[in-house]
Design an enzyme around this catalytic site. Structure first.
Site, PDB file in Angstrom:
ATOM      1  CB  THR A 146     -15.169  -1.639   0.411  1.00  0.00           C
ATOM      2  OG1 THR A 146     -16.180  -1.143   0.925  1.00  0.00           O
ATOM      3  CG2 THR A 146     -15.100  -1.586  -1.062  1.00  0.00           C
ATOM      4  CD  GLU A 147     -13.239  -4.484  -3.969  1.00  0.00           C
ATOM      5  OE1 GLU A 147     -12.648  -5.721  -4.052  1.00  0.00           O
ATOM      6  OE2 GLU A 147     -14.312  -4.391  -4.722  1.00  0.00           O
TER       7      GLU A 147
END
Length: 402
Positions: A146-147
């Site tokens: 994530t990210e």
């Protein structure tokens, strides 16, 4: 080897509806179906359908020499199934060409890698299954957290799960004098290859493309190719990582972003000695130049490239800690609705909306948030979480009575 690796993050959250204090205990439906559907349809029409069609044309025009990579969050895929099946089909057509790679990630675009190894592995496993189900048994070899959140220990866990490589940010405070344009390996488990985002060239497209005050505006393919050619000859890979919504949503069609991408492959093939590769091809053909040490997690967000876009102020930390205090209780539950809402409540966007940064990064946060303020986002989330906790208590009480 001199190659360009395009990676696109494709994600849309399930947004919470306005949830007031007096609804706690009365309303267990938290999700704003109207907004989620409308936003998904808008992004599909402005970005996913036209850009997918363009990429398909480019792949065929160049006989597979042009290649890209996607990470599609599980909750994005759910919403495509529900609200835009034609967009899902267009992604499936791209993957079926054999020149588009898919990555695994956390199903709900979660920050769980920072809190719970067990939940992290479970969330990735669910995403693996979703990709397999929707893309004809596809099994990704490369991981994207994530990210682009990454640390040495996160990378070690990703290697334990069987992945050959991982993507992350080429953060200046981590690289120092080193270049992001090489393949590195995880500092704990050298079997895991690490690809680093070239943030300057990536952000020229993702953030600065339509900015008329930018000194290099307008960005043309010839100008971009000239910058690529200035990369030292010994550098092996330029990793261009960005949100897919860059095309048509963040940078509107009127900026010329689609035409830029339409002509970029020709400009690269004719004016440089670069090819295009997927992450798997990069890690298969480029030799690592050394370990990359990341003891404290990094991300691709904001100037700091750290976690403060999602965690770091009192609002975010309180909400995140309260959520993960419930992990064991949720895993003991047999209620599928509890498990679904638990996943959705982990989505990083909820914590992003609570960010209290100001100035340039604050403007970016405000652009993405459906709330008037970070405090409103926090109050709404905590009201929902209070009801979620109440549901757990009722289920636990009923289990004891039975």
């Amino acid at each position: 080897m001199r190659t360009i690796c395009f990676y696109f993050q494709v994600h849309q959250p399930y947004r919470l509806k306005p949830y007031r204090f007096f609804e706690i205990g009365e309303d267990h439906d938290y999700w704003d179906d109207y907004s989620n559907r409308n936003i998904m349809r808008k992004v599909v029409e402005k970005c996913y359908l036209p850009m997918n069609q363009l990429l398909l044309e480019l792949i065929h025009r160049h006989n597979g020499r042009f290649k890209v990579c996607f990470s599609l969050s599980g909750i994005l895929l759910e919403q495509l199934e529900a609200y835009a099946p034609e967009a899902l089909e267009s992604f499936q057509k791209l993957v079926a060409t054999g020149h588009v790679e898919l990555l695994n990630e956390t199903y709900a675009h979660s920050l769980c890698s920072l809190k719970s190894k067990t939940e992290f592995i479970d969330m990735v496993s669910v995403h693996q299954q979703k990709i397999k189900e929707l893309f004809n048994g596809y099994r990704p070899r490369v991981f994207r957290n994530t990210e682009l959140i990454y640390s040495d220990t996160i990378g070690e866990t990703v290697s334990e799960m069987g992945y050959d490589g991982i993507l992350t940010e080429g953060a200046k405070h981590i690289l120092g004098w080193k270049s992001p344009n090489f393949v590195y390996v995880n500092a704990i488990e050298p079997k895991l290859k690490v690809l680093l985002k070239n943030f300057r060239l990536s952000d020229d497209i993702a953030f600065r493309f339509g900015e008329k005050k930018w000194s290099d505006y307008p960005l043309t393919t010839s100008k971009f190719v000239n910058w690529i050619n200035q990369v030292p000859q010994e550098d092996e890979v330029i990793n261009l990582f960005m949100d897919y919504e860059t095309f048509g949503e963040h940078q509107w069609r009127e900026t010329g972003i689609f035409e830029f991408m339409r002509h970029l492959p020709d400009a690269v093939f004719q004016g440089t000695n670069f090819s295009f590769s997927t992450p798997s091809e990069v890690i298969d053909h480029a030799s690592p130049v050394g370990k990359i040490h990341v003891p404290i997690p990094i991300s691709w967000a904001d100037e700091e490239r750290d976690l403060t876009a999602w965690l770091g102020n009192d609002l975010q930390d309180e909400a995140f800690d309260r959520l993960f205090e419930l992990e064991k209780r949720v895993k003991d539950s047999k209620n599928p609705d509890i498990h679904r809402d638990w996943k959705y409540l982990q989505t990083s966007d909820h914590f992003y909306y609570m960010c209290t940064k100001f100035f340039s990064d604050g403007d970016i946060h405000a652009y993405f948030s459906p709330y008037e303020s970070p405090y409103e986002a926090f109050i709404n989330y905590m009201n929902v979480l209070s009801d979620f906790i109440l549901r757990l208590k009722i289920e636990e009480r009923d289990k004891i009575r039975s």
